[in-house]
Design an enzyme around this catalytic site. Structure first.
Site, PDB file in Angstrom:
ATOM      1  N   ARG A  67       0.811  -1.222   0.000  1.00  0.00           N
ATOM      2  CA  ARG A  67       0.000   0.000   0.000  1.00  0.00           C
ATOM      3  C   ARG A  67       0.844   1.271   0.000  1.00  0.00           C
ATOM      4  O   ARG A  67       0.306   2.374  -0.058  1.00  0.00           O
ATOM      5  CB  ARG A  67      -0.977  -0.017   1.179  1.00  0.00           C
ATOM      6  CG  ARG A  67      -2.088  -1.048   0.940  1.00  0.00           C
ATOM      7  CD  ARG A  67      -3.281  -0.999   1.895  1.00  0.00           C
ATOM      8  NE  ARG A  67      -3.367   0.130   2.775  1.00  0.00           N
ATOM      9  CZ  ARG A  67      -3.208   0.074   4.105  1.00  0.00           C
ATOM     10  NH1 ARG A  67      -2.922  -1.056   4.704  1.00  0.00           N
ATOM     11  NH2 ARG A  67      -3.346   1.169   4.830  1.00  0.00           N
ATOM     12  N   ASN A  68       2.178   1.137   0.072  1.00  0.00           N
ATOM     13  CA  ASN A  68       3.009   2.331  -0.022  1.00  0.00           C
ATOM     14  C   ASN A  68       2.892   2.874  -1.440  1.00  0.00           C
ATOM     15  O   ASN A  68       2.918   2.115  -2.413  1.00  0.00           O
ATOM     16  CB  ASN A  68       4.466   2.024   0.326  1.00  0.00           C
ATOM     17  CG  ASN A  68       5.264   3.290   0.513  1.00  0.00           C
ATOM     18  OD1 ASN A  68       5.464   4.065  -0.425  1.00  0.00           O
ATOM     19  ND2 ASN A  68       5.720   3.525   1.733  1.00  0.00           N
ATOM     20  N   GLN A  69       2.765   4.187  -1.565  1.00  0.00           N
ATOM     21  CA  GLN A  69       2.491   4.791  -2.871  1.00  0.00           C
ATOM     22  C   GLN A  69       3.754   5.248  -3.613  1.00  0.00           C
ATOM     23  O   GLN A  69       3.648   5.857  -4.682  1.00  0.00           O
ATOM     24  CB  GLN A  69       1.525   5.964  -2.683  1.00  0.00           C
ATOM     25  CG  GLN A  69       0.170   5.489  -2.182  1.00  0.00           C
ATOM     26  CD  GLN A  69      -0.780   6.623  -1.850  1.00  0.00           C
ATOM     27  OE1 GLN A  69      -0.377   7.662  -1.340  1.00  0.00           O
ATOM     28  NE2 GLN A  69      -2.059   6.414  -2.130  1.00  0.00           N
TER      29      GLN A  69
END
Length: 166
Positions: A41-43
Site C-alpha cells: 500500500r506504499n504509494q
C-alpha cells in the site's frame, strides 16, 4: 524481550543521480522483501510510475531499480539501523544515521535531496549542510492517509520537474 536491532538497506544510486529521495527506515514488509517501499500500500512506486508514465509498480524490483538509476534518482534512508516494533516511524528508537555526507560526496550531479515524510525530514539539519538544495515531500506511506494520492503526486511532480526528472 527487547526489540532486535534492525538493519536498513543499501543505497540505490548511480553517480548520475540528480535527485536523492530519503525515507526514514524500511517497513517490516520492506525489510522482509529486502526492497525499498515494499509494503503493497506504499504509494512510492505508483507515484514514480505516474511521474514517468510507466507501470513501474508492476515491474519486478530489479527492473524498477535499473529504471530509477538510469533516470537520475537515488533512494536511501536517513537511518542505518534502529529498534522498532512494527513499522511506525513514531516507534523508532536508538536510531543510527546513515552516512549521508559520504553518499552525497559520491553523487557529483546531485541537485536535490528530497525527504519522504516528516521522520526523514528530521535529518534536514544534516542534509542542509551538504551543499545541495533540500525539500520535504509528503510521505508515500499508507500511514499518511490525510493526503490523497493526487495531492501527493502534485507535490512530488513539482519537485521532480524542477530538477529535470519528470
Amino acid at each position: 524481550v527487547a526489540d532486535p536491532l534492525l538493519q536498513g538497506l543499501a543505497p540505490v544510486a548511480s553517480p548520475q543521480a540528480r535527485l536523492l529521495v530519503l525515507g526514514s527506515f524500511p517497513s517490516v514488509a520492506s525489510l522482509q522483501a529486502q526492497q525499498y517501499y515494499g509494503h503493497p500500500r506504499n504509494q512510492f512506486w505508483p507515484l514514480l510510475g505516474d511521474l514517468w508514465g510507466v507501470p513501474l509498480a508492476a515491474w519486478p524490483y530489479d527492473e524498477r531499480l535499473r529504471w530509477v538509476r538510469a533516470h537520475g534518482l537515488g533512494v536511501w534512508d536517513v537511518y542505518a539501523s534502529c529498534h522498532r516494533p512494527g513499522s511506525l516511524d513514531a516507534d523508532i528508537s536508538d536510531a543510527e544515521p546513515n552516512d549521508l555526507p559520504g553518499l552525497v560526496a559520491r553523487l557529483p550531479r546531485l541537485a536535490l535531496i528530497a525527504h519522504n515524510g516528516s521522520e526523514s525530514a528530521r535529518a534536514m539539519r544534516v542534509t542542509r549542510t551538504l551543499g545541495v538544495p533540500v525539500c520535504r515531500l509528503p510521505s508515500t506511506s499508507p500511514a499518511n492517509a490525510s493526503w490523497s494520492f493526487e495531492r501527493k503526486l502534485a507535490a512530488w511532480r513539482e519537485a521532480f520537474a524542477a530538477h529535470g526528472l519528470a
